[in-house]
Structure formats: C-alpha cells, structure tokens
Design a protein around this motif. Structure first.
Motif, PDB file in Angstrom:
ATOM      1  N   CYS A 173      -4.708  23.871  30.923  1.00 40.50           N
ATOM      2  CA  CYS A 173      -3.528  23.239  32.078  1.00 40.50           C
ATOM      3  C   CYS A 173      -2.305  22.694  30.828  1.00 40.50           C
ATOM      4  CB  CYS A 173      -4.200  22.035  32.572  1.00 40.50           C
ATOM      5  SG  CYS A 173      -5.770  22.776  33.717  1.00 40.50           S
ATOM      6  N   GLY A 174      -1.338  22.387  32.134  1.00 42.94           N
ATOM      7  CA  GLY A 174      -0.130  21.942  31.126  1.00 42.94           C
ATOM      8  C   GLY A 174       0.163  21.908  29.965  1.00 42.94           C
TER       9      GLY A 174
ATOM     10  N   SER B 231      -1.407  22.213  27.225  1.00 39.63           N
ATOM     11  CA  SER B 231      -2.315  22.917  26.519  1.00 39.63           C
ATOM     12  C   SER B 231      -2.272  24.257  26.894  1.00 39.63           C
ATOM     13  CB  SER B 231      -3.851  22.481  26.581  1.00 39.63           C
ATOM     14  OG  SER B 231      -3.855  21.068  26.563  1.00 39.63           O
TER      15      SER B 231
ATOM     16  N   VAL C   2      -8.996  25.307  26.025  1.00 41.62           N
ATOM     17  CA  VAL C   2      -7.598  24.424  25.107  1.00 41.62           C
ATOM     18  C   VAL C   2      -7.618  23.036  26.012  1.00 41.62           C
ATOM     19  CG1 VAL C   2      -5.708  24.554  23.728  1.00 41.62           C
ATOM     20  CG2 VAL C   2      -6.785  26.709  24.343  1.00 41.62           C
ATOM     21  N   SER C   3      -7.879  22.258  25.123  1.00 44.53           N
ATOM     22  CA  SER C   3      -7.763  20.866  25.901  1.00 44.53           C
ATOM     23  C   SER C   3      -7.698  19.788  24.972  1.00 44.53           C
ATOM     24  CB  SER C   3      -9.023  20.632  26.782  1.00 44.53           C
ATOM     25  OG  SER C   3      -8.886  19.291  27.546  1.00 44.53           O
TER      26      SER C   3
ATOM     27  N   SER D 299      -8.044  16.317  25.744  1.00 43.89           N
ATOM     28  CA  SER D 299      -8.787  15.333  26.088  1.00 43.89           C
ATOM     29  C   SER D 299     -10.244  15.849  26.152  1.00 43.89           C
ATOM     30  CB  SER D 299      -8.676  14.790  27.470  1.00 43.89           C
ATOM     31  OG  SER D 299      -8.744  15.945  28.188  1.00 43.89           O
ATOM     32  N   GLY D 300     -10.330  17.305  26.464  1.00 47.21           N
ATOM     33  CA  GLY D 300     -11.816  17.767  26.540  1.00 47.21           C
ATOM     34  C   GLY D 300     -12.527  17.287  27.967  1.00 47.21           C
TER      35      GLY D 300
ATOM     36  N   THR E 105     -10.269  17.715  31.100  1.00 48.66           N
ATOM     37  CA  THR E 105      -9.610  18.140  32.220  1.00 48.66           C
ATOM     38  C   THR E 105     -10.533  19.090  33.228  1.00 48.66           C
ATOM     39  OG1 THR E 105      -7.546  18.109  30.976  1.00 48.66           O
ATOM     40  CG2 THR E 105      -7.294  19.331  32.763  1.00 48.66           C
TER      41      THR E 105
ATOM     42  N   THR F 232      -9.623  22.762  33.388  1.00 46.34           N
ATOM     43  CA  THR F 232     -10.191  23.524  32.250  1.00 46.34           C
ATOM     44  C   THR F 232     -11.631  23.678  32.157  1.00 46.34           C
ATOM     45  OG1 THR F 232      -8.197  22.895  31.311  1.00 46.34           O
ATOM     46  CG2 THR F 232      -9.717  23.694  29.812  1.00 46.34           C
TER      47      THR F 232
ATOM     48  N   VAL G 274       1.295   9.558  27.507  1.00 42.53           N
ATOM     49  CA  VAL G 274       0.771  10.590  28.379  1.00 42.53           C
ATOM     50  C   VAL G 274       1.503  12.007  28.098  1.00 42.53           C
ATOM     51  CG1 VAL G 274       1.101  11.335  30.876  1.00 42.53           C
ATOM     52  CG2 VAL G 274       0.345   8.994  30.357  1.00 42.53           C
ATOM     53  N   ALA G 275       2.506  11.913  27.828  1.00 44.00           N
ATOM     54  CA  ALA G 275       3.185  13.302  27.210  1.00 44.00           C
ATOM     55  C   ALA G 275       2.633  13.812  25.979  1.00 44.00           C
ATOM     56  CB  ALA G 275       4.655  13.039  27.098  1.00 44.00           C
TER      57      ALA G 275
ATOM     58  N   GLN H 249      -2.633  21.848  18.422  1.00 45.99           N
ATOM     59  CA  GLN H 249      -3.456  22.985  19.084  1.00 45.99           C
ATOM     60  C   GLN H 249      -2.520  24.375  18.603  1.00 45.99           C
ATOM     61  OE1 GLN H 249      -2.448  21.800  23.181  1.00 45.99           O
ATOM     62  NE2 GLN H 249      -4.224  20.996  23.486  1.00 45.99           N
TER      63      GLN H 249
ATOM     64  N   LEU I 238       8.954  20.931  30.394  1.00 48.05           N
ATOM     65  CA  LEU I 238       7.742  20.118  30.889  1.00 48.05           C
ATOM     66  C   LEU I 238       7.854  18.834  30.451  1.00 48.05           C
ATOM     67  CD1 LEU I 238       5.124  19.657  32.579  1.00 48.05           C
ATOM     68  CD2 LEU I 238       3.783  20.283  30.622  1.00 48.05           C
TER      69      LEU I 238
ATOM     70  N   GLU J 163       8.511  15.587  32.953  1.00 45.76           N
ATOM     71  CA  GLU J 163       7.477  14.718  33.071  1.00 45.76           C
ATOM     72  C   GLU J 163       7.872  13.158  32.536  1.00 45.76           C
ATOM     73  OE1 GLU J 163       3.711  15.078  31.231  1.00 45.76           O
ATOM     74  OE2 GLU J 163       4.539  15.959  29.396  1.00 45.76           O
TER      75      GLU J 163
ATOM     76  N   VAL K 291      -6.961  14.441  33.237  1.00 47.47           N
ATOM     77  CA  VAL K 291      -6.959  14.642  34.795  1.00 47.47           C
ATOM     78  C   VAL K 291      -8.047  15.348  35.181  1.00 47.47           C
ATOM     79  CG1 VAL K 291      -5.807  15.784  36.787  1.00 47.47           C
ATOM     80  CG2 VAL K 291      -4.333  15.163  34.866  1.00 47.47           C
TER      81      VAL K 291
END
Ligand code: M6R
Length: 608
Positions: free
Chosen positions: A303-304, A306, A349-350, A352-353, A355, A358, A401-402, A410, A484, A488, A605
């Motif tokens: 997402c986003g 990632s 792909v994340s 935070s792991g 989301t 995802t 956050v960004a 990544q 993005l 954001e 998220v």
C-alpha cells in the motif's frame, strides 16, 4: 494506528508513559491519555488533540502511581474528542483499557450491555470492551479471567491492555491482530505497540502472537495462547539504537530520515552482497535452485509508498530474474479472485509489517498456495510472522509519517531480491551487476547536497495548488511517489503520471498555474522526456527537471533543474526520489504544515 504503552516496575510511571507516547505519537494524534493506579484508585487524565495538550494538563495536575497505561489515538469510532480518548474507564470505575484496532461486533454487544444496565459515555467500540470485561470480573474472580472470557465474544482485529483496582500490580494484555511487544527489564516489564517506544529502557522484547493473553507484573511475564495453555514466547534482542528514534538536531524527523538514507541504504545491502562474485544471500530467506525454478510469477502486494516500491520492483524482477510480476494494492487484491498457485511467489512489502490491507493480501496469497516473502523494516511484526521468509530493510525506526528512508531501503531490498532470484534461477551473475550498489550511498549523499537549492525552489512554488509529476519506465513509480509525498505533507493536490500518457488527458490541465516535475534521467527515454517537457513549456507550464545530465542541456526548456548523479538504470530511481522528498518537505514546511504528523494520517494503518 493508535499507540499503546504500559509499565509495571520501580520507575516513575507517568514520565515513562509520556516518553513512550512521544515515540508512538506518529501512530495517531487525535487525543492522548494515561491511567495510573494510585492508592488502589484509577487516576485517568486525557486530552483532546496532540500529546502536548496532555503534557500541559498533567503539568497542571501532576499524578503518578504504581503502574499504568498510556494511549495516543487515531480516531475510528467517534470524533477526536476527550470523551472518546483512551484510556477508557468502565461504568463502575473498576478498570481502565487502551485499545488499538476495531471491534467489529461492538454494536450488538453495546445494545446487550445497555439492556443489562451498563452506561456508556463515549462513541467508541473501546468502551464496549471495558464494560464487557467489567461485567465478568465478579464471576471470573480476576482480571485475566474476565479478559479471557470477554475476548471469546469479540470479533475483529484488535490489541488492548488493561489495569484494574483489584490490588494486583498487573497489566493484562491481549492481541488479535495489531502488534503488541512486551519488554523485559530488571524487576520491571513494559508493553507497547512498537518496540521503538521501549528502546530507551530495554532491548529484550517478546512479541505476542495472535490469540495470546499476557499478564505483566514486575516479576515478569505470563503468557497464555489462544487455547489457554501457558506458553513461553521467544525473546528477541533489539538492534536499533535509541538515538535513532530522536530528532538529533533536525527540525523534523522527516528531514532527519531523508538524511539518514545513505547509511540506511548501506545497512540494507551490507553483508548481503559479494562484490567480487556478484552473489547475493539473505539470513531469513532462501530458495534452492529447484524451488527458484518452480516459481512462475511474482505478486508484489503493498500500500502507499510501499506499493510504489513494488512498482519499481516489478521492473527489477522482470528485467533481472525474467519472471512476470503483478503489483497489487493490498486493499484490491484481497477482494478480487487472484490467480495464485504453488508457482506464485507473493512478496508483501511493508515498512511497518502491520498494514491491515497488505497483511490480508498476503494471507489471501498464502491461502491459495503461494510461497510468501516479506520485505519489511520492523522485526517481529505481523508481516514477518506470516511469511516463510523475510528480507529486512535496515532503515532503523522511521518516525515521520511520510515514508522516506523506508522507501529507498525497500528499493534496495527489492533489487537484492531480484538479483537473488536471477542467481538461483541460473541466469548469469557477476561483479558488474552489483558494482553500482557500492556507489549508491555516496550518490544519495550527493543528491542531498541540493538541499539549499530545493529550499529556495520551495519558496517560489509553495503557494501553487496543483502539481503534476511525470516519469517513464522505472521512473514512473518515482513520479507517483513524488506526488504522494507532496500531497500528504503539504496538502497540495499532486498527480503522478506516466509521461507518455500526458497527451491522453492531463495535458488539458497545463497552464501557468501548473508546475510539472519531470524525471529525465538515463538514456533510454531521455529524448522522450525532453519532448514531454517541450509540450509543457509550449503551454506555459513551469518545467522542473530532475536530471543526471549537465544542466546546460536543459536550460532552454526547464525553469528549474535538480541535478542527481548517474547510476545504472536499476538504481537510478533511488537517487531520483531524493530531490522529490526534499521538495515536498520544504514546500510543506513553508506552508506551515505539520510535516511529521500530517492531518488525518497515521504511520501504520492497522484497520481496513
Ligand atoms: O507500513 P507500510 O509500508 O505497510 O505502510 C504503507 C502505507 O501506509 C505508507 O507507505 C503510506 O503511504 C506513507 N504515509 C507514505 O508516505
């Protein structure tokens, strides 16, 4: 999405909770609160808005106690008002609860509890859990028993922690979805939704599994699994440095994290590449040649930002490993009927792991028989637990956050995955294919030297209301990412487009009010990008170019030129995104936006 912290031990509780909340505030900043147990009573202080409001309130009415909980909220059920802030105290003032996630069946439970005489003072699903647990306290005899019984009735994905006035110096916590990490110290225990909150106090942590119920006391941890059996969960030693989670003299985490990229990139490929042979290997992911040969296609799920890394990954894996790749938004993949089989390698792909979208997509791929890999930054996160292999990005804690350093690491990790698949599939490898990696940290550092010029540019463009970002091929996702970042953190409308598509619609937007950022690097499509810039110029749009060419080559066309060093086509996107991150940052700052904590957003998220 909501930050949770808890502590039982010998330290002053409130300062520790506030320190932890400061590190968790990126997870939500609609309200904050703490509860401590003082002389057998619950003392709860909450405030609407950012953590500073709570800190001010606590300065006016100092409290402390023997153990306690803290929470920072990203609103889901009910507006960001004090009455909806956590900790949520039950109607009989016997316990306080902090919660992250969503209780899907809260409405029928609430109706039932109201019918039984329980009163509610908030709009949240959280208060339902507080009252439900309280309703079982007498029958079950203790907090842990009451929580165990209540969890059998709850639906959804959530994690929560409670303290009560039972007289026991304990915290009870439960996980079904969002992460909960427990920290172990000398006669003290901690609980948090992110290990970054605990780094100053302990590096020894245990990650709860789904369905785990934990009791924390100063003597240690007791954990029961979903079947109620006592279990020992493996303890991990955190390698992150607490200093990494500080601003370190920078005005914002985002700027600090942009500057950390050369090191983070180095840490991500360091030890995984043999520069003499071109061989690549990982600690937690391997495929033997037979397994690699059995892979027929790759699904990249994210997402986003990632997802944008995944779009670059598609180019890398297709070109280097010669495997077909699909890239999907987590939120879309799970609701269609993707064609997956044992020949599919799904890669979540994340950063935070955590989301939720995802994770659901990863689960969907796994259920259908795919092999599952996670490219992830956070040790022990859910993505790393559900996958059979993990390639960690060694970005360190990312607080802004960004996403910035998480994105570039990544890209490095996906480059390594592409090379590894190539190698294991028996395609030729060699030192030349990895040689440019060694230059990458220096090249990113060089791109960062444009900071002054970009700050100046931001002064000129910060009042614009729309931006267009154009790129081709492997740099089209960089156009998406640049757009993005800008939207954001500065709240300016920005769109990323494949440059060749401009003439099929977006060209109608171009006038003097539309700056167009063009990524014009490499040889393959440079001339085509020049053509696009000419088209913008001919329609009076402002042309901003990110290029690896001598600026004189563009002086007739571009109003602004941002120079980046040249690398191989596969690594070029990693340097190209740097000036776009800086542009977004300085435009956001100039517009007075809160760049580390943009409105309405949260770092992880964990809800759909
Ligand atoms: O933790 P994840 O990488 O899974 O997060 C995915 C997105 O929520 C995230 O990249 C988001 O788009 C960032 N705020 C972008 O800067």
């Amino acid at each position: 999405m909501c930050g949770i912290i808890g502590y039982v031990g010998h330290r002053k509780v409130v300062p520790l909770l506030l320190d932890g909340l400061r590190r968790l505030e990126y997870r939500g900043y609609d309200s904050a609160g703490v509860t401590v147990i003082r002389d057998g009573e619950l003392v709860t202080v909450r405030a609407e808005g950012k953590l500073d409001r709570l800190v001010e309130r606590l300065a006016g009415e100092p409290v402390d106690g023997s153990h306690g909980l803290g929470h920072t909220r990203w609103a889901t059920h009910g507006p960001p008002l004090e009455r909806n802030a956590h900790p949520m105290v039950d109607a009989r003032s016997r316990l306080a609860l902090i919660h992250n996630g969503i209780i899907e069946n809260f409405l029928p439970l609430k109706r039932r509890l109201i019918a039984e005489g329980w009163e509610f003072s908030s709009d949240t699903d959280t208060e339902v859990v507080a009252n439900l647990v309280s309703s079982y306290l007498d029958e079950e005899g203790d907090l842990r028993g009451a929580v165990a019984r209540a969890t059998r009735e709850l639906e959804g994905l959530f994690a929560f922690a409670l303290v009560s006035i039972s007289g026991e110096r304990e915290i009870v916590a439960y996980r079904q979805g969002p992460p909960l990490v427990l920290g172990i110290g000398e006669r003290e225990t901690f609980l948090a939704s992110d290990p970054a909150a605990l780094l100053t106090y302990t590096k020894d942590v245990v990650f709860l599994e789904n369905g785990d119920l934990a009791r924390l006391t100063e003597d240690g941890l007791e954990i029961q699994d979903a079947s109620g059996e006592a279990v020992e969960r493996e303890s991990h030693r955190l390698l992150w440095d607490p200093i990494q989670a500080e601003k370190g003299g920078y005005k914002h985490f985002m700027l600090k994290e942009i500057h950390e990229q050369p090191q983070a990139i180095q840490d991500t490929f360091g030890g995984r590449v043999d520069f003499e042979t071109g061989e690549v290997g990982f600690d937690y992911f391997s495929l033997d040649p037979e397994e690699a040969g059995a892979i027929r296609e790759v699904h990249l799920l994210a997402c986003g930002t990632s997802l944008h890394a995944g779009l670059v990954g598609k180019f890398l894996i297709e070109e280097l490993a010669r495997l077909p790749v699909q890239v999907d938004y987590g939120s879309e993949y799970r609701y269609r009927d993707p064609i997956v089989n044992e020949g599919t390698l799904a890669i979540g792909v994340s950063q935070s792991g955590e989301t939720a979208d995802t994770l659901s997509a990863m689960e969907a791929a796994k259920e259908r028989g795919a092999r599952l890999l996670a490219v992830c930054n956070v040790l022990g996160s859910q993505a790393t637990r559900i996958a059979e292999g993990v390639v960690y990005t060694h970005a360190g804690p990312e607080i802004g956050v960004a996403s910035t350093k998480a994105f570039t690491t990544q890209l490095v990790a996906l480059y390594l995955v592409a090379l590894y698949l190539r190698q294991q599939r028996g395609l030729p490898i060699g030192p030349e294919i990895v040689a440019d990696l060694a230059h990458l940290p220096g090249a990113v550092d060089e791109a960062l030297q444009q900071e002054g010029a970009i700050e100046e540019m931001a002064r000129k463009y910060h009042l614009e209301e729309d931006f267009l970002y154009l790129g081709r091929g492997i740099n089209y996702p960089i156009a998406l990412e640049g757009a993005l970042k800008l939207k954001e953190i500065s709240y300016i409308h920005a769109e990323g487009y494949p440059a060749g598509e401009m003439k099929h619609g977006p060209i109608a937007l171009i006038d003097q009010q539309l700056p167009v950022v063009n990524i014009a690097t490499g040889d393959k499509v440079f001339e085509k990008m020049l053509g696009n810039m000419q088209e913008v110029k001919a329609r009076d749009g402002a042309v901003i170019a990110v290029t690896d060419r001598d600026p004189s080559e563009l002086e007739e066309i571009a109003d602004e030129v941002l120079r980046v060093p040249r690398l191989s086509d596969h690594l070029q996107p990693i340097v190209n995104v740097v000036p776009l991150q800086l542009l977004a940052y300085f435009v956001g700052v100039r517009r007075g936006a809160d760049v580390d904590q943009p409105r309405n957003l949260a770092k992880s998220v964990t809800v759909e």
